[in-house]
Design a protein around this motif. Structure first.
Motif, PDB file in Angstrom:
ATOM      1  N   THR A  52       0.824  -1.208   0.000  1.00 54.93           N
ATOM      2  CA  THR A  52       0.000   0.000   0.000  1.00 54.93           C
ATOM      3  C   THR A  52       0.856   1.255   0.000  1.00 54.93           C
ATOM      4  OG1 THR A  52      -1.747  -1.173   1.192  1.00 54.93           O
ATOM      5  CG2 THR A  52      -1.853   1.226   1.174  1.00 54.93           C
ATOM      6  N   ILE A  53       1.866   1.301   0.851  1.00 53.96           N
ATOM      7  CA  ILE A  53       2.687   2.516   0.868  1.00 53.96           C
ATOM      8  C   ILE A  53       3.530   2.616  -0.405  1.00 53.96           C
ATOM      9  CG2 ILE A  53       2.699   2.595   3.395  1.00 53.96           C
ATOM     10  CD1 ILE A  53       5.588   1.643   3.354  1.00 53.96           C
ATOM     11  N   LEU A  81      10.999  -9.531   1.017  1.00 55.30           N
ATOM     12  CA  LEU A  81      10.377 -10.092  -0.179  1.00 55.30           C
ATOM     13  C   LEU A  81      10.111  -9.037  -1.253  1.00 55.30           C
ATOM     14  CD1 LEU A  81       7.819 -12.490   1.554  1.00 55.30           C
ATOM     15  CD2 LEU A  81       9.941 -13.134   0.393  1.00 55.30           C
ATOM     16  N   ARG A  82      10.248  -7.765  -0.895  1.00 54.80           N
ATOM     17  CA  ARG A  82       9.942  -6.682  -1.839  1.00 54.80           C
ATOM     18  C   ARG A  82      11.121  -5.723  -2.005  1.00 54.80           C
ATOM     19  NH1 ARG A  82       5.692  -9.040  -0.241  1.00 54.80           N
ATOM     20  NH2 ARG A  82       3.625  -8.823  -1.251  1.00 54.80           N
ATOM     21  N   GLN A  83      12.305  -6.261  -1.962  1.00 51.19           N
ATOM     22  CA  GLN A  83      13.503  -5.435  -2.092  1.00 51.19           C
ATOM     23  C   GLN A  83      13.572  -4.718  -3.434  1.00 51.19           C
ATOM     24  OE1 GLN A  83      17.244  -7.381  -0.640  1.00 51.19           O
ATOM     25  NE2 GLN A  83      15.876  -9.082  -0.128  1.00 51.19           N
ATOM     26  N   ASP A  84      12.900  -5.265  -4.437  1.00 48.05           N
ATOM     27  CA  ASP A  84      12.912  -4.625  -5.753  1.00 48.05           C
ATOM     28  C   ASP A  84      12.018  -3.397  -5.800  1.00 48.05           C
ATOM     29  OD1 ASP A  84      10.689  -6.310  -5.388  1.00 48.05           O
ATOM     30  OD2 ASP A  84      10.361  -6.467  -7.554  1.00 48.05           O
ATOM     31  N   LYS A  85      11.133  -3.246  -4.816  1.00 52.14           N
ATOM     32  CA  LYS A  85      10.200  -2.114  -4.795  1.00 52.14           C
ATOM     33  C   LYS A  85      10.601  -1.040  -3.790  1.00 52.14           C
ATOM     34  CE  LYS A  85       5.787  -3.102  -4.900  1.00 52.14           C
ATOM     35  NZ  LYS A  85       4.475  -3.740  -4.587  1.00 52.14           N
ATOM     36  N   ILE A  86      11.092  -1.454  -2.626  1.00 48.30           N
ATOM     37  CA  ILE A  86      11.407  -0.507  -1.555  1.00 48.30           C
ATOM     38  C   ILE A  86      12.764  -0.854  -0.959  1.00 48.30           C
ATOM     39  CG2 ILE A  86      10.757   0.295   0.751  1.00 48.30           C
ATOM     40  CD1 ILE A  86       7.886   0.066   0.040  1.00 48.30           C
ATOM     41  N   ARG A  87      13.617   0.156  -0.863  1.00 47.80           N
ATOM     42  CA  ARG A  87      14.916  -0.015  -0.223  1.00 47.80           C
ATOM     43  C   ARG A  87      14.766   0.126   1.290  1.00 47.80           C
ATOM     44  NH1 ARG A  87      18.096   4.779  -3.145  1.00 47.80           N
ATOM     45  NH2 ARG A  87      16.099   5.751  -2.650  1.00 47.80           N
ATOM     46  N   PHE A  88      15.377  -0.786   2.022  1.00 46.88           N
ATOM     47  CA  PHE A  88      15.453  -0.635   3.471  1.00 46.88           C
ATOM     48  C   PHE A  88      16.868  -0.200   3.822  1.00 46.88           C
ATOM     49  CE2 PHE A  88      16.589  -2.377   7.670  1.00 46.88           C
ATOM     50  CZ  PHE A  88      15.670  -1.661   8.442  1.00 46.88           C
ATOM     51  N   LEU A 117      -5.906   1.821   6.907  1.00 48.20           N
ATOM     52  CA  LEU A 117      -5.047   2.633   7.771  1.00 48.20           C
ATOM     53  C   LEU A 117      -3.852   3.173   7.006  1.00 48.20           C
ATOM     54  CD1 LEU A 117      -4.691   0.970  11.299  1.00 48.20           C
ATOM     55  CD2 LEU A 117      -6.291   2.705  10.514  1.00 48.20           C
ATOM     56  N   ALA A 118      -3.219   2.325   6.206  1.00 50.42           N
ATOM     57  CA  ALA A 118      -2.034   2.752   5.462  1.00 50.42           C
ATOM     58  C   ALA A 118      -2.386   3.850   4.462  1.00 50.42           C
ATOM     59  CB  ALA A 118      -1.401   1.563   4.754  1.00 50.42           C
ATOM     60  N   ASP A 119      -3.503   3.697   3.761  1.00 51.07           N
ATOM     61  CA  ASP A 119      -3.937   4.738   2.836  1.00 51.07           C
ATOM     62  C   ASP A 119      -4.187   6.059   3.561  1.00 51.07           C
ATOM     63  OD1 ASP A 119      -3.875   3.634   0.265  1.00 51.07           O
ATOM     64  OD2 ASP A 119      -5.810   2.654   0.497  1.00 51.07           O
ATOM     65  N   SER A 160     -14.784  -7.591   8.574  1.00 57.90           N
ATOM     66  CA  SER A 160     -16.100  -7.401   9.179  1.00 57.90           C
ATOM     67  C   SER A 160     -17.148  -7.147   8.098  1.00 57.90           C
ATOM     68  CB  SER A 160     -16.073  -6.242  10.167  1.00 57.90           C
ATOM     69  OG  SER A 160     -15.782  -5.030   9.497  1.00 57.90           O
ATOM     70  N   MET A 161     -18.396  -7.270   8.460  1.00 58.05           N
ATOM     71  CA  MET A 161     -19.480  -7.199   7.476  1.00 58.05           C
ATOM     72  C   MET A 161     -19.564  -5.828   6.792  1.00 58.05           C
ATOM     73  SD  MET A 161     -22.772  -7.053  10.052  1.00 58.05           S
ATOM     74  CE  MET A 161     -23.911  -6.719   8.719  1.00 58.05           C
ATOM     75  N   ARG A 162     -19.021  -4.784   7.413  1.00 56.93           N
ATOM     76  CA  ARG A 162     -19.111  -3.444   6.816  1.00 56.93           C
ATOM     77  C   ARG A 162     -17.810  -2.996   6.181  1.00 56.93           C
ATOM     78  NH1 ARG A 162     -22.222   0.765  10.554  1.00 56.93           N
ATOM     79  NH2 ARG A 162     -22.192   1.830   8.544  1.00 56.93           N
ATOM     80  N   ASN A 163     -16.807  -3.832   6.224  1.00 55.11           N
ATOM     81  CA  ASN A 163     -15.506  -3.471   5.666  1.00 55.11           C
ATOM     82  C   ASN A 163     -15.401  -4.012   4.237  1.00 55.11           C
ATOM     83  OD1 ASN A 163     -12.888  -2.766   5.150  1.00 55.11           O
ATOM     84  ND2 ASN A 163     -11.973  -4.181   6.623  1.00 55.11           N
ATOM     85  N   VAL A 164     -15.564  -3.149   3.275  1.00 57.18           N
ATOM     86  CA  VAL A 164     -15.459  -3.538   1.868  1.00 57.18           C
ATOM     87  C   VAL A 164     -13.989  -3.446   1.453  1.00 57.18           C
ATOM     88  CG1 VAL A 164     -16.150  -2.992  -0.494  1.00 57.18           C
ATOM     89  CG2 VAL A 164     -17.771  -2.673   1.403  1.00 57.18           C
ATOM     90  N   PRO A 165     -13.390  -4.528   0.962  1.00 59.76           N
ATOM     91  CA  PRO A 165     -11.980  -4.480   0.556  1.00 59.76           C
ATOM     92  C   PRO A 165     -11.730  -3.410  -0.513  1.00 59.76           C
ATOM     93  CG  PRO A 165     -12.763  -6.747   0.668  1.00 59.76           C
ATOM     94  CD  PRO A 165     -13.970  -5.878   0.816  1.00 59.76           C
ATOM     95  N   HIS A 166     -10.588  -2.764  -0.412  1.00 57.85           N
ATOM     96  CA  HIS A 166     -10.113  -1.785  -1.406  1.00 57.85           C
ATOM     97  C   HIS A 166     -11.038  -0.565  -1.510  1.00 57.85           C
ATOM     98  CE1 HIS A 166      -7.693  -5.242  -2.260  1.00 57.85           C
ATOM     99  NE2 HIS A 166      -8.650  -5.878  -2.909  1.00 57.85           N
ATOM    100  N   HIS A 167     -11.657  -0.180  -0.392  1.00 57.15           N
ATOM    101  CA  HIS A 167     -12.557   0.984  -0.463  1.00 57.15           C
ATOM    102  C   HIS A 167     -11.796   2.308  -0.379  1.00 57.15           C
ATOM    103  CE1 HIS A 167     -12.155   0.399   3.953  1.00 57.15           C
ATOM    104  NE2 HIS A 167     -12.313   1.717   4.015  1.00 57.15           N
ATOM    105  N   THR A 168     -10.497   2.257  -0.093  1.00 55.56           N
ATOM    106  CA  THR A 168      -9.680   3.468  -0.105  1.00 55.56           C
ATOM    107  C   THR A 168      -8.787   3.461  -1.347  1.00 55.56           C
ATOM    108  OG1 THR A 168      -8.023   2.355   1.248  1.00 55.56           O
ATOM    109  CG2 THR A 168      -9.649   3.683   2.405  1.00 55.56           C
ATOM    110  N   SER A 169      -8.070   4.574  -1.560  1.00 58.90           N
ATOM    111  CA  SER A 169      -7.178   4.642  -2.717  1.00 58.90           C
ATOM    112  C   SER A 169      -6.003   5.549  -2.388  1.00 58.90           C
ATOM    113  CB  SER A 169      -7.921   5.181  -3.947  1.00 58.90           C
ATOM    114  OG  SER A 169      -8.105   6.586  -3.832  1.00 58.90           O
ATOM    115  N   HIS A 170      -5.049   5.624  -3.304  1.00 62.23           N
ATOM    116  CA  HIS A 170      -3.875   6.471  -3.100  1.00 62.23           C
ATOM    117  C   HIS A 170      -4.010   7.808  -3.826  1.00 62.23           C
ATOM    118  CE1 HIS A 170      -2.902   3.960  -6.665  1.00 62.23           C
ATOM    119  NE2 HIS A 170      -2.327   5.056  -7.113  1.00 62.23           N
TER     120      HIS A 170
END
Length: 583
Positions: free
Chosen positions: A12-13, A38-45, A141-143, A174-184
């Motif tokens: 997400t970030i 696992l995501r070293q190609d996307k984000i440098r630590f 939360l991350a969004d 939960s029943m009211r939490n729709v996946p991907h309801h936020t965006s960047h």
């Protein structure tokens, strides 16, 4: 596809443009570290040696790139260590995301190990602050955290219990939490003021005979517009510290910085103006602004809360500095009377002659101004200079000119020591092909000096110039000049920083003779890899304000009379430096 909650966080970030995270591993963030592996190609630590440095780096990364800066720390003490750097970001208005771990969610508040509610601790420093309550909670939360940090130019915080990090993120929420309801996607806020306010501002500026422009960090991208404005109004440009590169110091329009470590021409301009235009600044030192009623005021700031915060302005223009100036310029009339600007230009020319005189002395012990002057001449046109807090800040502000194309920064409103080396590391990581230099004092450098190993680890060609005077200089002089007391508790045990550099795998050099200063700096800047240059300077050289007040002189005399241990040497130094007005 993400399978764990920690992987959802990192994905997400990443969608928000995050490409670098500064941090230190710990058992409270093991799930997040695995997601990063696992995501070293996307984000440098970038591994640091102390979490405070990670937060400073995140702040500097935001300052130098305009992107979201991110730092990561484990639970308890790891998260607590972030606070100083996060307050630096808060007070200088930089978008930073702090991610911290927590122990097992069902043991929180049961007096378990490292049971620190970091979301409560971070309440004051953040614009968004939340604890993960389960795997399906992470995406939204991350969004929201990224959106808040960027929208409000502040610190966002996510506290992530360790057991949730590795849990399955694919299970149904939960029943009211729709996946991907936020965006960047996020709204960038008001960028232009309303037309009526522009007209009123133009009327005030057109009526002014002695207009002064005060430019801050919000004006860093408005260089051309500031110079056009100065030309049209015959107005000198005075700069707050964070606005030092808003116009280059060789511009015909600027008098340099303002304040205790500013220039005399800048103070003269502020004291004699009849109109003040503040652009992208809410300069915190009110005593250096015009007295209320002396000058009419207009202020441009993207944050409406900061309008009229320091000076009773008549018109506030809420918007991006550059775009607002572009709208305002056509409404302004040329000021035919150039005398106010010309006087400022003449005074500024004399000021730089004085700075050159102070920066080319051959006294021994070497004067700190010599190091600053020689370094300033050698910085490349695209250099990024990171400066620490202390007397070194004054030598930078007064002796090192900002060139067009350079970036300079410092811990502005927080004025924290130890910021310069982490700042320089973040700058070099963001801009690997640019010259990145840290200009530090021995007190500030020694606080986080282990981060030099970070430079070695990542092969960062950073050059660190240490003004080594063996004392907490700024504190010493404040004890004397502000309180009238002899210095106490400020002397530092000497460290051989050149030997330390060698021990860490870098290069160390020492300057003691002013005649060799330029040559050694040339050699250091040309050396591949990280280099420390320790410049041993006169500890009794006072950082002089642009104008010395009677109260400052009186307090200084009191400190000598009360038994200042170095009073004879200090008095001789002052006399030899031709600053008898201090006495």
């Amino acid at each position: 596809m993400a399978t764990t909650a920690a992987e959802v966080l990192i994905d997400t970030i990443s969608d928000w443009g995050v490409d670098t995270i500064f941090g230190l591993p710990g058992d409270g963030i093991n799930g997040i570290m695995e997601a990063l592996r696992l995501r070293q190609d996307k984000i440098r630590f970038i591994q640091v040696r102390h979490e405070e440095a990670a937060a400073f780096m995140a702040c500097a990364y935001a300052k130098y790139t305009g992107k979201l800066g991110v730092c990561l720390a484990t639970s308890g003490p790891g998260g607590l260590h972030l606070l100083n750097g996060l307050y630096d970001a808060k007070l200088d208005g930089q978008p930073v995301l702090a991610i911290t771990g927590h122990h097992y969610h069902d043991l929180i508040n049961t007096h378990s190990q490292q049971d620190v509610d970091l979301d409560k601790v971070f309440m004051d420093v953040t614009v968004y602050n939340a604890r993960v309550m389960g795997p399906t909670h992470v995406e939204s939360l991350a969004d929201l955290a990224c959106r808040a940090a960027l929208s409000y130019r502040g610190v966002a915080h996510i506290n992530f219990p360790i057991d949730f990090q590795s849990q399955n993120a694919q299970k149904k929420g939960s029943m009211r939490n729709v996946p991907h309801h936020t965006s960047h996607v996020f709204a960038r806020g008001a960028r232009l003021p309303v037309e009526d306010d522009l007209q009123r501002a133009a009327e005030i500026l057109n009526a002014g005979k002695k207009v002064a422009i005060l430019a801050g960090r919000g004006a860093l991208k408005a260089t051309d517009e500031l110079e056009q404005l100065a030309e049209k109004l015959g107005a000198p440009i005075v700069k707050a510290l964070l606005g030092k590169t808003s116009v280059p110091d060789d511009s015909h329009y600027t008098t340099g910085t303002i304040g205790l470590i500013g220039t005399k021409p800048s103070q003269d301009v502020i004291e004699n103006c009849d109109t003040l235009l503040m652009v992208g600044t809410s300069f915190p030192y009110m005593e250096y602004l015009p007295k209320p009623g002396q000058a009419r005021g207009v202020q441009i700031d993207i944050d409406p809360f900061r309008i009229g915060l320091r000076y009773p302005v008549e018109v506030g223009l809420v918007g991006d500095s550059r775009r607002t100036l572009q709208e305002l310029l056509p409404l302004l009339k040329p000021n035919a009377d150039r005398s106010f600007l010309e006087q400022a230009q003449s005074s500024t020319k004399q000021w730089w002659q004085l700075m050159e005189q102070r920066g080319t002395r051959n006294n021994q012990p070497m004067k700190p101004q010599v190091v600053a002057w020689e370094l300033g001449k050698r910085l490349s046109d695209t250099a990024i200079l990171s400066v620490d807090s202390g007397t070194v800040t004054g030598w930078w502000a007064q002796q090192i000119p900002a060139k067009r194309g350079q970036m300079h920064s410092v811990s502005g409103t927080l004025a924290s020591m130890a910021c310069a080396l982490p700042y320089a590391i973040a700058a070099q990581i963001a801009y690997p092909d640019r010259q990145c230099v840290a200009f530090v004092g021995d007190g500030g450098f020694s606080m986080l000096m282990a981060e030099f190993v970070t430079c070695v680890k990542y092969r960062l060609p950073i050059k660190i110039v240490i003004i080594k005077n063996g004392t907490l200089g700024q504190i010493k002089w404040e004890q004397m000049v502000f309180l009238g007391n002899p210095e106490y508790g400020c002397e530092l045990e000497s460290i051989n920083f050149a030997a330390f550099a060698q021990a860490c795998g870098g290069v160390g050099m020492t300057i003691e003779d002013p005649a060799e200063c330029g040559e050694i700096l040339d050699r250091a800047l040309a050396t591949p890899g990280p280099v420390i240059v320790e410049a041993i300077v006169d500890p009794l050289e006072p950082p002089l304000p642009p104008k010395i007040t009677l109260e400052q002189a009186t307090k200084f005399a009191e400190s000598l009379a009360k038994g200042e241990p170095n009073r004879e040497k200090i008095a001789l130094t002052i006399l030899s430096d031709q600053v008898r007005q201090l006495i």
